[in-house]
Write a protein that holds these residues in place. Structure first.
Motif, PDB file in Angstrom:
ATOM      1  N   LYS A  41       0.814  -1.222   0.000  1.00  0.00           N
ATOM      2  CA  LYS A  41       0.000   0.000   0.000  1.00  0.00           C
ATOM      3  C   LYS A  41       0.847   1.271   0.000  1.00  0.00           C
ATOM      4  O   LYS A  41       0.460   2.285  -0.570  1.00  0.00           O
ATOM      5  CB  LYS A  41      -0.965   0.004   1.189  1.00  0.00           C
ATOM      6  CG  LYS A  41      -1.869  -1.227   1.275  1.00  0.00           C
ATOM      7  CD  LYS A  41      -2.491  -1.632  -0.045  1.00  0.00           C
ATOM      8  CE  LYS A  41      -3.260  -2.920   0.062  1.00  0.00           C
ATOM      9  NZ  LYS A  41      -2.897  -3.916  -0.918  1.00  0.00           N
ATOM     10  N   TYR A  44       1.610   2.633  -3.602  1.00  0.00           N
ATOM     11  CA  TYR A  44       0.535   2.946  -4.552  1.00  0.00           C
ATOM     12  C   TYR A  44       0.745   4.288  -5.257  1.00  0.00           C
ATOM     13  O   TYR A  44       0.538   4.395  -6.455  1.00  0.00           O
ATOM     14  CB  TYR A  44      -0.824   2.953  -3.844  1.00  0.00           C
ATOM     15  CG  TYR A  44      -1.553   1.632  -3.847  1.00  0.00           C
ATOM     16  CD1 TYR A  44      -0.896   0.443  -3.588  1.00  0.00           C
ATOM     17  CD2 TYR A  44      -2.915   1.576  -4.089  1.00  0.00           C
ATOM     18  CE1 TYR A  44      -1.574  -0.759  -3.575  1.00  0.00           C
ATOM     19  CE2 TYR A  44      -3.603   0.377  -4.077  1.00  0.00           C
ATOM     20  CZ  TYR A  44      -2.927  -0.795  -3.816  1.00  0.00           C
ATOM     21  OH  TYR A  44      -3.600  -1.978  -3.817  1.00  0.00           O
ATOM     22  N   THR A  45       1.123   5.317  -4.530  1.00  0.00           N
ATOM     23  CA  THR A  45       1.288   6.632  -5.154  1.00  0.00           C
ATOM     24  C   THR A  45       2.393   6.584  -6.202  1.00  0.00           C
ATOM     25  O   THR A  45       2.219   7.099  -7.313  1.00  0.00           O
ATOM     26  CB  THR A  45       1.590   7.715  -4.102  1.00  0.00           C
ATOM     27  OG1 THR A  45       0.491   7.771  -3.177  1.00  0.00           O
ATOM     28  CG2 THR A  45       1.774   9.080  -4.740  1.00  0.00           C
ATOM     29  N   ALA A  63      -7.290   0.371  -8.746  1.00  0.00           N
ATOM     30  CA  ALA A  63      -6.460   0.194  -7.555  1.00  0.00           C
ATOM     31  C   ALA A  63      -7.306  -0.441  -6.461  1.00  0.00           C
ATOM     32  O   ALA A  63      -8.347   0.102  -6.076  1.00  0.00           O
ATOM     33  CB  ALA A  63      -5.884   1.526  -7.093  1.00  0.00           C
ATOM     34  N   ALA A  66      -9.242   0.452  -1.850  1.00  0.00           N
ATOM     35  CA  ALA A  66      -9.408   1.901  -1.688  1.00  0.00           C
ATOM     36  C   ALA A  66     -10.220   2.278  -0.459  1.00  0.00           C
ATOM     37  O   ALA A  66     -10.117   3.413   0.018  1.00  0.00           O
ATOM     38  CB  ALA A  66     -10.060   2.493  -2.938  1.00  0.00           C
ATOM     39  N   HIS A  69      -8.173   0.242   3.142  1.00  0.00           N
ATOM     40  CA  HIS A  69      -6.859   0.831   3.445  1.00  0.00           C
ATOM     41  C   HIS A  69      -6.865   2.325   3.122  1.00  0.00           C
ATOM     42  O   HIS A  69      -5.850   2.896   2.737  1.00  0.00           O
ATOM     43  CB  HIS A  69      -5.757   0.126   2.651  1.00  0.00           C
ATOM     44  CG  HIS A  69      -5.443  -1.242   3.151  1.00  0.00           C
ATOM     45  ND1 HIS A  69      -4.625  -1.467   4.224  1.00  0.00           N
ATOM     46  CD2 HIS A  69      -5.854  -2.463   2.725  1.00  0.00           C
ATOM     47  CE1 HIS A  69      -4.533  -2.770   4.440  1.00  0.00           C
ATOM     48  NE2 HIS A  69      -5.277  -3.394   3.546  1.00  0.00           N
ATOM     49  N   GLU A  70      -8.026   2.940   3.292  1.00  0.00           N
ATOM     50  CA  GLU A  70      -8.199   4.335   2.910  1.00  0.00           C
ATOM     51  C   GLU A  70      -7.182   5.265   3.574  1.00  0.00           C
ATOM     52  O   GLU A  70      -6.634   6.157   2.920  1.00  0.00           O
ATOM     53  CB  GLU A  70      -9.613   4.804   3.239  1.00  0.00           C
ATOM     54  CG  GLU A  70      -9.867   6.240   2.854  1.00  0.00           C
ATOM     55  CD  GLU A  70     -11.267   6.699   3.170  1.00  0.00           C
ATOM     56  OE1 GLU A  70     -11.552   7.877   2.884  1.00  0.00           O
ATOM     57  OE2 GLU A  70     -12.079   5.923   3.705  1.00  0.00           O
ATOM     58  N   THR A  72      -4.093   4.749   4.623  1.00  0.00           N
ATOM     59  CA  THR A  72      -2.773   4.604   4.003  1.00  0.00           C
ATOM     60  C   THR A  72      -2.777   5.104   2.568  1.00  0.00           C
ATOM     61  O   THR A  72      -1.807   5.710   2.107  1.00  0.00           O
ATOM     62  CB  THR A  72      -2.327   3.127   4.034  1.00  0.00           C
ATOM     63  OG1 THR A  72      -2.340   2.675   5.391  1.00  0.00           O
ATOM     64  CG2 THR A  72      -0.936   2.953   3.456  1.00  0.00           C
ATOM     65  N   LEU A  73      -3.868   4.862   1.858  1.00  0.00           N
ATOM     66  CA  LEU A  73      -3.949   5.217   0.437  1.00  0.00           C
ATOM     67  C   LEU A  73      -4.441   6.644   0.190  1.00  0.00           C
ATOM     68  O   LEU A  73      -4.514   7.082  -0.954  1.00  0.00           O
ATOM     69  CB  LEU A  73      -4.864   4.235  -0.299  1.00  0.00           C
ATOM     70  CG  LEU A  73      -4.417   2.776  -0.284  1.00  0.00           C
ATOM     71  CD1 LEU A  73      -5.397   1.920  -1.071  1.00  0.00           C
ATOM     72  CD2 LEU A  73      -3.017   2.625  -0.831  1.00  0.00           C
ATOM     73  N   MET A  76      -2.676   8.900  -2.456  1.00  0.00           N
ATOM     74  CA  MET A  76      -2.898   8.465  -3.835  1.00  0.00           C
ATOM     75  C   MET A  76      -4.343   8.702  -4.259  1.00  0.00           C
ATOM     76  O   MET A  76      -4.606   9.145  -5.377  1.00  0.00           O
ATOM     77  CB  MET A  76      -2.531   6.989  -3.992  1.00  0.00           C
ATOM     78  CG  MET A  76      -2.526   6.485  -5.429  1.00  0.00           C
ATOM     79  SD  MET A  76      -4.071   5.746  -6.039  1.00  0.00           S
ATOM     80  CE  MET A  76      -4.475   4.557  -4.805  1.00  0.00           C
TER      81      MET A  76
END
Length: 103
Positions: A41, A44-45, A63, A66, A69-70, A72-73, A76
């Protein structure tokens, strides 16, 4: 197992199987029409920024994770949702999917 699945399903001749760290290979990928992103994760960016410039117009990036794991993500997700290069939305299916279409 992925390579075997491609062969069994009859797509082995149209799918390029690349094994290794995606960030090592993404700069060499061009004319990407579809990308399913399911990686560490925290990367991702970086993966998003490596894929989007190399996508064809109308190409799709999905992806995974989403929603679950919002936190952490979030960097991105914010980038994709505000990115003028793509149309993007989060679809609340399963663990959540960010879906982007390259303009």
């Amino acid at each position: 197992m992925a390579r075997q699945t491609f062969e069994v399903t009859g797509v082995g001749d149209v799918v390029d199987f690349v094994h290794g760290d995606a960030l090592d290979h993404l700069p060499d990928c061009v004319d990407i029409s579809f990308c399913f992103l399911d990686a560490e994760k925290e990367t991702y960016t970086e993966c998003y920024e490596a894929v989007v410039p190399n996508m064809v117009s109308g190409g799709i990036l999905v992806a995974d994770n989403a929603i679950n794991h919002e936190e952490t993500l979030r960097p991105m997700l914010d980038r994709a949702l505000a990115d003028d290069r793509v149309d993007a939305l989060v679809v609340p299916i399963g663990k959540g999917e960010l879906v982007c279409r390259k303009k």
